[in-house]
Scaffold this active site. Structure first.
Site, PDB file in Angstrom:
ATOM      1  N   GLN A 273      -5.021  -1.797   9.217  1.00 56.38           N
ATOM      2  CA  GLN A 273      -4.832  -3.132   8.628  1.00 56.38           C
ATOM      3  C   GLN A 273      -5.455  -4.208   9.528  1.00 56.38           C
ATOM      4  OE1 GLN A 273      -3.397  -3.687   5.518  1.00 56.38           O
ATOM      5  NE2 GLN A 273      -4.121  -5.762   5.826  1.00 56.38           N
TER       6      GLN A 273
ATOM      7  N   ASP B 249     -11.449   2.141   3.180  1.00 55.91           N
ATOM      8  CA  ASP B 249     -11.666   0.700   3.043  1.00 55.91           C
ATOM      9  C   ASP B 249     -13.154   0.392   2.787  1.00 55.91           C
ATOM     10  OD1 ASP B 249      -9.466  -0.978   3.073  1.00 55.91           O
ATOM     11  OD2 ASP B 249      -9.202  -0.866   5.247  1.00 55.91           O
TER      12      ASP B 249
ATOM     13  N   LYS C 239       0.836  -1.201   0.000  1.00 56.64           N
ATOM     14  CA  LYS C 239       0.000   0.000   0.000  1.00 56.64           C
ATOM     15  C   LYS C 239       0.875   1.257   0.000  1.00 56.64           C
ATOM     16  CE  LYS C 239      -3.814  -2.505   1.980  1.00 56.64           C
ATOM     17  NZ  LYS C 239      -4.552  -2.973   3.146  1.00 56.64           N
TER      18      LYS C 239
END
Ligand code: NAP
Length: 284
Positions: A96, A119, A52
């Site tokens: 995460q 997300d 990322k």
């Protein structure tokens, strides 16, 4: 012989488009910033976080890394998220997953401001998807829609069978296919006659989480097969939820693993981040 849907190439195309866009925004004095939080040092998570950061650097998005120790408390993590919610220099916040067992994932998802939830996991964004309002969509399903569209595969009116109903893949994927006017069936571990249902699909999307489970017996000739799974086989090679060698001769188009759905997830995360910035999430 199936057409191989090249996720590597399509994701690169999206990243290049974003790079151009970010360059133009920078010229107007608008910089995009993503905060990436990792708690503990799970090796798989470290690889994802690293990828990322690399994608951010390629596109020109600033990435701020918060690498917290395993023993970080839920309270400490929520407090960091609150600071980032308030920080006008941060446009997207990503924590995460999975988190250590002592931290409730739900609390963390709920704490991220929906405007910075790149997300697409916040209940407000999920709800927006259900009722057809604007909001951030979970990156893997959003990436699959891009793969289909950019490969010239028509969705409208098609019979789509979704195997899996997880919050991050199956459910949002089914809703997106419905939004694109497919006729959608969602299957899960209690589904009866899975093979027969799969054989009705024009577009079959496998997110079952089990290596090479979807064999040729599940696939009608001419079906478009999208494989979301990522696993390591006995030879330590990457493979998907679909038995590719059996599926490929039957399918009209198919995503490989690796190089299919996988690279799209990060590309869509980057897209969401640029979107968050354009929406002015940090400048309110
Ligand atoms: P998950 O949370 O484990 O969900 C798996 C789903 O499959 C569940 O809904 C489960 O049903 C269903 N299922 C399990 N066994 C089944 C069976 N025998 N018949 C029919 N349905 C069955 O997994 P996920 O997070 O959605 O991920 C799925 C796969 O995609 C994994 O391999 C994961 O590694 C991969 N993945 C890839 C990406 C990417 O970027 N490419 C992103 C996310 C996930 P129940 O609900 O009834 O338990």
């Amino acid at each position: 012989m199936a057409k191989i849907i090249d996720g590597k190439q399509i994701s690169q195309q999206i990243k290049d488009e974003l790079k151009e866009e970010v360059k133009k925004l920078k010229a107007e004095g608008r910089n995009c910033c993503l905060a990436v939080i990792q708690v503990g040092n799970d090796p798989a998570s470290s690889v994802y976080v690293g990828n990322k950061k690399k994608a951010c650097a390629y596109i020109g998005i600033e990435s701020r890394a918060y690498e917290l120790p395993e023993e970080t408390t839920e309270e400490e993590l929520l407090s960091l998220i609150e600071d980032l919610n308030q920080d006008s220099g941060v446009h997207g916040i990503l924590c995460q997953l999975p988190l250590p067992a002592h931290i409730r994932e739900e609390k963390v998802i709920d704490a991220i401001s929906p405007e910075k939830d790149v997300d697409g996991f916040h209940p407000q964004n999920v709800g927006a998807l259900v009722i057809g309002r604007k909001g951030f969509v979970s990156c893997t399903p959003a990436g699959i829609i891009e793969l289909l569209k950019r490969s010239g595969i028509e969705i409208e009116g098609k019979r789509c069978v979704m195997i899996g109903r997880s919050n991050i893949v199956g459910k949002p994927m089914a809703l997106l296919m419905l939004r694109e006017n497919a006729t959608v069936t969602v299957c899960h571990s209690r589904t009866r006659n899975l093979k027969e249902i799969c054989k009705e699909a024009d577009i079959l999307i496998a997110a079952i989480g089990k290596p090479q489970q979807i064999t040729g017996e599940y696939i009608k000739e001419g079906t478009v097969v999208i494989d979301v799974g990522i696993h390591r086989n006995a030879d330590n090679k990457l493979c998907g939820d679909v038995a590719f060698a059996e599926a490929e001769p039957l399918a009209s188009a198919i995503t490989p693993v690796p190089g299919g759905v996988g690279p799209m997830t990060i590309a869509m995360l980057m897209k969401n981040c640029v979107e968050a910035m354009k929406n002015g999430s940090a400048d309110k």
